[in-house]
Design a protein around this motif. Structure first.
Motif, PDB file in Angstrom:
ATOM      1  N   ILE A  10       1.034  -0.835   0.077  1.00 62.20           N
ATOM      2  CA  ILE A  10      -0.103  -0.183  -0.206  1.00 62.20           C
ATOM      3  C   ILE A  10       1.158   1.334   0.074  1.00 62.20           C
ATOM      4  O   ILE A  10       1.911   1.504   0.588  1.00 62.20           O
ATOM      5  N   HIS A  21       6.251   3.393  -8.137  1.00 62.01           N
ATOM      6  CA  HIS A  21       4.271   2.982  -7.733  1.00 62.01           C
ATOM      7  C   HIS A  21       3.814   2.112  -8.897  1.00 62.01           C
ATOM      8  O   HIS A  21       3.113   1.479  -9.111  1.00 62.01           O
ATOM      9  N   ASP A  49      -1.505   3.498   2.610  1.00 61.61           N
ATOM     10  CA  ASP A  49      -0.335   3.659   3.084  1.00 61.61           C
ATOM     11  C   ASP A  49      -0.474   4.847   4.458  1.00 61.61           C
ATOM     12  O   ASP A  49       0.055   5.979   3.503  1.00 61.61           O
ATOM     13  N   GLY A 259       8.925  -3.543  -3.505  1.00 54.87           N
ATOM     14  CA  GLY A 259      10.420  -3.939  -4.173  1.00 54.87           C
ATOM     15  C   GLY A 259      11.081  -4.061  -3.118  1.00 54.87           C
ATOM     16  O   GLY A 259      10.719  -4.577  -2.080  1.00 54.87           O
ATOM     17  N   ASP A 261      13.399  -3.282  -1.391  1.00 56.83           N
ATOM     18  CA  ASP A 261      13.736  -2.101  -0.436  1.00 56.83           C
ATOM     19  C   ASP A 261      12.351  -2.555   1.081  1.00 56.83           C
ATOM     20  O   ASP A 261      12.548  -1.857   1.957  1.00 56.83           O
ATOM     21  N   TRP A 291      13.644   1.034 -10.376  1.00 59.68           N
ATOM     22  CA  TRP A 291      13.999   1.801 -11.457  1.00 59.68           C
ATOM     23  C   TRP A 291      15.126   3.166 -11.693  1.00 59.68           C
ATOM     24  O   TRP A 291      15.063   3.854 -10.840  1.00 59.68           O
TER      25      TRP A 291
END
Ligand code: MSP
Length: 505
Positions: A10, A21, A49, A259, A261, A291
């Protein structure tokens, strides 16, 4: 029928949506469309979120109260979904009542199971990452300490509730050793496992220095750490804590696409929270790469953020969907460059796929009165192409099941190249003069393969393949993989063949 639950992370509403996104959302859409064609019952969830310090700070900066701010910002994400050609089943916002109720219920479950205790947190925190860091994970940039992600950290000292994450170390190791495909790609699985083996410390899960969060039940001095709140969205949307709800029963545990991260939150904290609340951990977590833009890290301060609306208006939706998932192996980092988009689109979509459709469809309109008669007579050359098709189709399905979208696309385009060579070699334009029946049979096979490639490409480029299918008089609403081998059981009529992929200069 198999049930399949897929989620995007989210998205934080502190800023507008960007290409990162869009990438995760399109990835989930591709997988979910593939699963539907493969006969599965899919539930695709995304959302926003909306709590935490980062969002609160953004609201303050824009002089808006947080609730009005998130109402406005969340719409940017919701509106983007149809623009990306994505078909979702639910859009969840963490400020909704159903979510606050679910999160507090989860908290109480953890508390009842003796997984939470009150103590004091003292250490480094990054508001940008909404994450706690240890000293060893930081480096110095001038006077500022920064995390490996590049985000600045600040020293935090406050009373905090803790989750007994350390208790779950062995259980997590055990779970992942038994389920080696629970984290993909393999390199990420290894990374997570070695992180867990390195030792897990208890996790601070509440804050007292700001208000913008879900209140901790029975202690309103504290708001929950934004990640415990955020992760819970995946089960809120299935009706948690009502386990009798059909959605929860049918769809949990699910598959999360995230992702790289935010893998640690999903692959370490989230399964530990779930197990500690007596719930099953996610079935699969897939971490994709990041990216860059023309070789540079994408960042607001450099001013090179890629706006999905602009780039799609410039190149076309399917062109961008195709580029994002053909250019880079799903899981790796990739570079967004205008030259590479043009090259990919021209070589694959315009020349290989688009041109095949055009030359065949126009030929049939001009020479066969727009109609190819169904037949089943094949020669050795045809059989070779049919076998090649069977092989590539099988590869494609396995690759899509493993989320190797780039490889699945490669398989389709190998098949299209082979079909183009078959057209050249069989030369229907010559057969027209010498053997009209053979010409018809050759065209019938080519049309069959074009139709099937269009269906295989449909999850990635739905709008364009729907146009292609309509040229061959196939109703896109009737396509699937379950009746694939005997699908084309009629004469083929060509209607209105117009070019689908203009070349990019
Ligand atoms: N709110 C958390 C997720 C909570 S999920 C329970 C969050 N939000 S985010 O908006 O910051 O990021 C969402 C996703 O966008 C992440 O998966 C992140 O990896 C992805 N991307 C952000 N920038 C990106 C690129 N430059 N490239 C690819 N994806 C990137 O994290």
């Amino acid at each position: 029928m198999n049930n399949f639950f897929i989620t995007t992370p989210i998205y934080y509403v502190n800023d507008k949506p960007h290409i990162g996104h869009a990438y995760t959302t399109i990835a989930c859409d591709i997988i979910s469309r593939f699963k539907k064609l493969d006969g599965e019952n899919v539930f695709f969830l995304t959302g926003t979120d909306e709590h935490g310090q980062k969002v609160e700070k953004a609201a303050i900066k824009s002089s808006t109260n947080p609730q009005d701010f998130v109402n406005k910002m969340s719409l940017n994400f919701e509106k983007l979904i149809p623009f990306l050609g994505c078909q979702i089943n639910d859009f969840i916002r963490t400020t909704e009542k159903r979510h606050i109720k679910a999160t507090q219920y989860l908290w109480n479950q953890l508390k009842d199971n003796n997984q939470i205790y009150l103590s004091n947190y003292e250490g480094w925190y990054s508001v940008r990452d909404e994450a706690f860091y240890t000293e060893s994970e930081l480096t110095k940039n001038g006077d500022q300490l920064i995390a490996t992600s590049g985000a600045p950290v600040e020293w935090v000292k406050e009373e905090s509730y803790f989750f007994k994450l350390s208790h779950w170390q062995d259980k997590l190791i055990n779970f992942y050793e038994k389920n080696p495909e629970a984290i993909l790609p393999k390199s990420r699985y290894n990374e997570v496992l070695s992180f867990i083996k390195g030792g897990l410390k208890d996790l601070s899960i509440s804050r007292t220095t700001f208000n913008w969060g879900v209140p901790v039940p029975n202690d309103h001095k504290h708001v929950m750490y934004v990640w415990i709140d955020a992760l819970c969205n995946y089960i809120t949307a299935l009706g948690y804590p009502n386990f009798e709800k059909k959605k929860y029963k049918d769809f949990w545990p699910g598959t999360h696409i995230v992702g790289k991260d935010i893998l640690r939150f999903h692959a370490v904290y989230w399964p530990a929270f779930l197990m500690a609340a007596d719930l099953p951990p996610p079935k699969r977590i897939f971490a994709h790469g990041w990216w860059t833009n023309e070789g540079k890290k994408i960042s607001k301060s450099i001013g090179n953020v890629i706006n999905p609306y602009e780039i799609i208006k410039q190149y076309g939706l399917d062109q961008i969907r195709y580029f994002l998932f053909r250019e880079v192996p799903f899981g790796n980092d990739g570079d967004f460059s205008k030259d590479s988009i043009a090259q990919r689109v021209n070589a694959d979509l315009s020349n290989n796929y688009g041109n095949l459709i055009q030359r065949v469809a126009i030929f049939i309109v001009k020479n066969c009165n727009s109609k190819v008669i169904k037949h089943s007579k094949i020669n050795e050359e045809d059989e070779k192409l049919i076998n090649f098709f069977e092989l590539k189709f099988k590869e494609y399905k396995n690759q899509m099941q493993a989320f190797q979208i780039d490889r699945a696309l490669k398989s389709i385009f190998e098949l299209l190249s082979e079909t183009n060579s078959y057209v050249d070699k069989q030369a229907p334009w010559s057969l027209k003069k010498t053997d009209f029946e053979r010409m018809n049979n050759v065209l019938f096979l080519i049309c069959n393969i074009i139709i099937k490639c269009s269906i295989m490409l449909n999850p990635i480029i739905p709008e364009s393949t729907n146009k292609a299918l309509k040229i061959f008089n196939i109703d896109p609403l009737t396509i699937n993989f379950t009746n694939f081998s005997n699908m084309i059981n009629n004469d083929i009529i060509i209607t209105n063949p117009k070019p689908i992929f203009p070349r990019i200069n």
